[in-house]
Design a protein around this motif. Structure first.
Motif, PDB file in Angstrom:
ATOM      1  N   ALA A   1      90.942  -4.604   4.004  1.00  0.00           N
ATOM      2  CA  ALA A   1      91.415  -5.186   2.883  1.00  0.00           C
ATOM      3  C   ALA A   1      92.033  -4.002   2.215  1.00  0.00           C
ATOM      4  O   ALA A   1      93.092  -3.935   1.475  1.00  0.00           O
ATOM      5  CB  ALA A   1      90.169  -5.890   2.320  1.00  0.00           C
ATOM      6  N   ALA A   2      91.306  -2.910   1.936  1.00  0.00           N
ATOM      7  CA  ALA A   2      91.620  -1.777   1.007  1.00  0.00           C
ATOM      8  C   ALA A   2      93.031  -1.232   1.668  1.00  0.00           C
ATOM      9  O   ALA A   2      93.605  -0.709   0.647  1.00  0.00           O
ATOM     10  CB  ALA A   2      90.641  -0.802   1.003  1.00  0.00           C
ATOM     11  N   PHE A   3      93.001  -1.053   2.827  1.00  0.00           N
ATOM     12  CA  PHE A   3      94.345  -0.397   3.680  1.00  0.00           C
ATOM     13  C   PHE A   3      95.193  -1.438   3.786  1.00  0.00           C
ATOM     14  O   PHE A   3      96.073  -1.080   4.738  1.00  0.00           O
ATOM     15  CB  PHE A   3      94.028   0.524   4.524  1.00  0.00           C
ATOM     16  N   SER A   4      95.197  -2.646   3.610  1.00  0.00           N
ATOM     17  CA  SER A   4      96.070  -3.696   4.033  1.00  0.00           C
ATOM     18  C   SER A   4      96.186  -3.718   5.479  1.00  0.00           C
ATOM     19  O   SER A   4      97.491  -4.001   6.003  1.00  0.00           O
ATOM     20  CB  SER A   4      97.248  -3.546   3.277  1.00  0.00           C
ATOM     21  N   ARG A   5      95.350  -3.798   6.335  1.00  0.00           N
ATOM     22  CA  ARG A   5      95.178  -3.770   7.819  1.00  0.00           C
ATOM     23  C   ARG A   5      94.248  -4.956   8.106  1.00  0.00           C
ATOM     24  O   ARG A   5      93.556  -5.496   7.454  1.00  0.00           O
ATOM     25  CB  ARG A   5      94.623  -2.500   8.313  1.00  0.00           C
ATOM     26  N   SER A   6      94.630  -5.440   9.187  1.00  0.00           N
ATOM     27  CA  SER A   6      93.915  -6.544   9.879  1.00  0.00           C
ATOM     28  C   SER A   6      92.430  -5.622  10.467  1.00  0.00           C
ATOM     29  O   SER A   6      92.487  -4.366  10.400  1.00  0.00           O
ATOM     30  CB  SER A   6      94.209  -7.017  11.232  1.00  0.00           C
ATOM     31  N   ILE A   7      91.343  -6.583  10.474  1.00  0.00           N
ATOM     32  CA  ILE A   7      90.043  -5.941  10.721  1.00  0.00           C
ATOM     33  C   ILE A   7      90.441  -5.140  12.441  1.00  0.00           C
ATOM     34  O   ILE A   7      89.799  -3.998  12.335  1.00  0.00           O
ATOM     35  CB  ILE A   7      89.067  -7.051  10.905  1.00  0.00           C
ATOM     36  N   ASN A   8      91.128  -5.741  13.030  1.00  0.00           N
ATOM     37  CA  ASN A   8      91.288  -5.083  14.546  1.00  0.00           C
ATOM     38  C   ASN A   8      91.904  -3.741  14.488  1.00  0.00           C
ATOM     39  O   ASN A   8      91.640  -2.681  14.871  1.00  0.00           O
ATOM     40  CB  ASN A   8      91.901  -5.958  15.485  1.00  0.00           C
ATOM     41  N   ALA A   9      93.092  -3.708  13.233  1.00  0.00           N
ATOM     42  CA  ALA A   9      93.899  -2.793  13.452  1.00  0.00           C
ATOM     43  C   ALA A   9      93.100  -1.607  12.217  1.00  0.00           C
ATOM     44  O   ALA A   9      93.248  -0.430  12.954  1.00  0.00           O
ATOM     45  CB  ALA A   9      95.165  -3.007  12.245  1.00  0.00           C
ATOM     46  N   GLN A  10      92.153  -2.002  11.773  1.00  0.00           N
ATOM     47  CA  GLN A  10      91.352  -0.877  10.998  1.00  0.00           C
ATOM     48  C   GLN A  10      90.435  -0.491  12.043  1.00  0.00           C
ATOM     49  O   GLN A  10      90.301   1.017  12.215  1.00  0.00           O
ATOM     50  CB  GLN A  10      90.775  -1.457   9.928  1.00  0.00           C
ATOM     51  N   ALA A  11      89.934  -1.065  12.886  1.00  0.00           N
ATOM     52  CA  ALA A  11      88.883  -0.592  13.971  1.00  0.00           C
ATOM     53  C   ALA A  11      89.545   0.448  14.730  1.00  0.00           C
ATOM     54  O   ALA A  11      89.306   1.415  15.153  1.00  0.00           O
ATOM     55  CB  ALA A  11      88.246  -1.777  14.901  1.00  0.00           C
ATOM     56  N   GLU A  12      90.869   0.000  15.199  1.00  0.00           N
ATOM     57  CA  GLU A  12      91.652   0.728  16.252  1.00  0.00           C
ATOM     58  C   GLU A  12      92.068   2.028  15.649  1.00  0.00           C
ATOM     59  O   GLU A  12      92.063   2.980  16.029  1.00  0.00           O
ATOM     60  CB  GLU A  12      93.070   0.108  16.800  1.00  0.00           C
TER      61      GLU A  12
END
Length: 84
Positions: free
Chosen positions: A19-30
């Motif tokens: 949420a902080a970096f405006s990414r999906s959860i999957n995109a943040q994990a990757e």
């Protein structure tokens, strides 16, 4: 594509960071996995330098572990010993 089991606390960390970096959860994990992979391969580099590596990798077609491993492998030297 596969399924990765995460602890509840890690999933919550991913939710907050995504949420902080405006990414999906999957995109943040990757993203975290890519940074971690590069940090293991290049422990001497700073976070900023790892980010530059990610940018170059994306420009060159994506993060390719096989290509990175080839670049990190010591150069093969030809056998120059004279045979008796």
């Amino acid at each position: 594509m596969g399924i990765v089991k995460l602890s509840d606390s890690m999933h919550e960390n991913l939710r907050i960071a995504s949420a902080a970096f405006s990414r999906s959860i999957n995109a943040q994990a990757e993203h975290w996995m890519r940074v971690g992979l590069l940090a293991e391969l290049h422990p001497q580099l700073t976070h900023a330098q790892l980010g530059q590596l990610l940018i170059r990798a994306e420009r060159d077609g994506g993060l390719d572990l096989a290509r990175l491993a080839d670049e990190l492998a010591p150069a093969k030297k030809p056998n120059t010993r004279a045979r008796a």
